[in-house]
Design a protein around this motif. Sequence first.
Motif, PDB file in Angstrom:
ATOM      1  N   THR A 118     -43.474  -7.413 -34.155  1.00 48.89           N
ATOM      2  CA  THR A 118     -42.806  -6.833 -35.330  1.00 48.89           C
ATOM      3  C   THR A 118     -41.562  -7.635 -35.712  1.00 48.89           C
ATOM      4  N   GLN A 119     -40.855  -8.156 -34.730  1.00 51.81           N
ATOM      5  CA  GLN A 119     -39.680  -8.988 -35.033  1.00 51.81           C
ATOM      6  C   GLN A 119     -40.100 -10.256 -35.749  1.00 51.81           C
ATOM      7  N   ALA A 120     -41.204 -10.867 -35.302  1.00 54.80           N
ATOM      8  CA  ALA A 120     -41.682 -12.095 -35.941  1.00 54.80           C
ATOM      9  C   ALA A 120     -42.141 -11.836 -37.370  1.00 54.80           C
ATOM     10  N   LEU A 121     -42.683 -10.636 -37.612  1.00 52.21           N
ATOM     11  CA  LEU A 121     -43.165 -10.294 -38.951  1.00 52.21           C
ATOM     12  C   LEU A 121     -42.071  -9.687 -39.822  1.00 52.21           C
ATOM     13  N   GLY A 122     -40.916  -9.426 -39.227  1.00 61.61           N
ATOM     14  CA  GLY A 122     -39.815  -8.817 -39.984  1.00 61.61           C
ATOM     15  C   GLY A 122     -40.104  -7.389 -40.373  1.00 61.61           C
ATOM     16  N   VAL A 123     -40.736  -6.642 -39.473  1.00 60.62           N
ATOM     17  CA  VAL A 123     -41.153  -5.266 -39.757  1.00 60.62           C
ATOM     18  C   VAL A 123     -40.517  -4.309 -38.749  1.00 60.62           C
ATOM     19  N   THR A 124     -40.134  -3.131 -39.234  1.00 61.07           N
ATOM     20  CA  THR A 124     -39.640  -2.066 -38.361  1.00 61.07           C
ATOM     21  C   THR A 124     -40.559  -0.858 -38.507  1.00 61.07           C
ATOM     22  N   PRO A 125     -41.319  -0.520 -37.464  1.00 60.32           N
ATOM     23  CA  PRO A 125     -42.215   0.645 -37.561  1.00 60.32           C
ATOM     24  C   PRO A 125     -41.421   1.923 -37.836  1.00 60.32           C
ATOM     25  N   LYS A 126     -41.878   2.709 -38.785  1.00 58.54           N
ATOM     26  CA  LYS A 126     -41.201   3.984 -39.076  1.00 58.54           C
ATOM     27  C   LYS A 126     -41.691   5.079 -38.137  1.00 58.54           C
ATOM     28  N   GLY A 127     -42.905   4.889 -37.627  1.00 59.28           N
ATOM     29  CA  GLY A 127     -43.516   5.927 -36.804  1.00 59.28           C
ATOM     30  C   GLY A 127     -43.181   5.800 -35.329  1.00 59.28           C
ATOM     31  N   ARG A 128     -43.705   6.733 -34.574  1.00 57.18           N
ATOM     32  CA  ARG A 128     -43.507   6.754 -33.136  1.00 57.18           C
ATOM     33  C   ARG A 128     -44.352   5.670 -32.476  1.00 57.18           C
ATOM     34  N   VAL A 129     -43.781   4.949 -31.520  1.00 52.14           N
ATOM     35  CA  VAL A 129     -44.491   3.904 -30.796  1.00 52.14           C
ATOM     36  C   VAL A 129     -44.817   4.414 -29.394  1.00 52.14           C
ATOM     37  N   VAL A 130     -46.103   4.336 -29.015  1.00 56.01           N
ATOM     38  CA  VAL A 130     -46.524   4.774 -27.681  1.00 56.01           C
ATOM     39  C   VAL A 130     -47.357   3.674 -27.037  1.00 56.01           C
ATOM     40  N   SER A 131     -47.402   3.682 -25.720  1.00 61.73           N
ATOM     41  CA  SER A 131     -48.227   2.707 -25.013  1.00 61.73           C
ATOM     42  C   SER A 131     -49.657   3.230 -24.910  1.00 61.73           C
ATOM     43  N   TYR A 132     -50.597   2.318 -24.965  1.00 65.43           N
ATOM     44  CA  TYR A 132     -52.014   2.679 -24.841  1.00 65.43           C
ATOM     45  C   TYR A 132     -52.709   1.502 -24.168  1.00 65.43           C
ATOM     46  N   PHE A 133     -52.860   1.600 -22.855  1.00 62.11           N
ATOM     47  CA  PHE A 133     -53.447   0.502 -22.092  1.00 62.11           C
ATOM     48  C   PHE A 133     -54.439   1.061 -21.090  1.00 62.11           C
ATOM     49  N   GLU A 134     -55.059   0.190 -20.334  1.00 61.97           N
ATOM     50  CA  GLU A 134     -56.129   0.616 -19.426  1.00 61.97           C
ATOM     51  C   GLU A 134     -55.694   1.734 -18.487  1.00 61.97           C
ATOM     52  N   GLY A 135     -54.444   1.671 -18.019  1.00 59.49           N
ATOM     53  CA  GLY A 135     -53.980   2.648 -17.049  1.00 59.49           C
ATOM     54  C   GLY A 135     -53.785   4.051 -17.588  1.00 59.49           C
ATOM     55  N   ASN A 136     -53.481   4.185 -18.892  1.00 60.75           N
ATOM     56  CA  ASN A 136     -53.243   5.532 -19.428  1.00 60.75           C
ATOM     57  C   ASN A 136     -54.200   5.890 -20.571  1.00 60.75           C
ATOM     58  N   GLU A 137     -55.212   5.057 -20.787  1.00 62.23           N
ATOM     59  CA  GLU A 137     -56.137   5.251 -21.906  1.00 62.23           C
ATOM     60  C   GLU A 137     -56.824   6.609 -21.852  1.00 62.23           C
TER      61      GLU A 137
END
Length: 282
Positions: free
Chosen positions: A44-63
């Motif tokens: 997001t920093q490289a794209l110059g974007v700030t997410p307005k929404g909530r950011v959560v992790s989603y990976f193999e361990g907690n999928e």
Amino acid sequence: MIGTLVLAGTPIGDIADAPPRLAEELAGADVVAAEDTRRLRRLTQALGVTPKGRVVSYFEGNEAARTPELVEELVGGARVLLVTDAGMPSVSDPGYRLVAAAVERDVRVTAVPGPSAVLTALALSGLPVDRFCFEGFLPRKAGERLGRLREVAEERRTLVYFEAPHRLDDTLAAMSEVFGAERRAAVCRELTKTYEEVRRGGLGELAAWAAEGVRGEITVVVEGAPEKGPEEVGPEELVRRVRVREEAGERRKEAIAAVAVEAGVPKRVVFDAVVAAKNAAG
């Protein structure tokens, strides 16, 4: 109103390859589910974007645990954006479980197309691309890896695999053993990155090269098995096919019968080839 699940393709190397819609979706989503939140922050920093929404992790361990939470967000009307570290979610990355659960609840699922290591490697390989199959990562254990390769030993479509650099030499050696040292292949390393490299050659030659050590993210493209008419299948090949089936669990009698049908020759021809090979081996 039910929300929308958006699968977003992310660059596999060069950030300039990010599709324009990716920035829009990152900025506007109600929830951004990321395989690695730190890598998402760099993106997001490289794209110059700030997410307005909530950011959560989603990976193999907690999928498994997080999927129901995200589905409830979707059913409640949220626009959920799923991004993985590189390429398209669900292709050897987290995502399939969430897509299946969303479809089950009649949630709309769409995608932001993006770079693909599979298609990029195919295009660069120099091998036939009109028909291909993606095999993902091979098993780590040697026996299981050989078994999986034997399953596709006669596959005529071009094969595409992902592999970790520290296992590449073992994988190419196994491929050379099962497919033949002369079978053409291409090892694509660090695609779209500064040190991009595509090494082409026979599997035996590539295995020797990889034994010296290879770094980076790897995609391997392997030529499909050649077509052979009945007259082209010699005794050695008949014996090899019977051995492959026996190692996969078939009894010799059934293996001989199956190979005879497959090669278009009488069962006696296959049986005699197997006996001759056994006698030659002592």
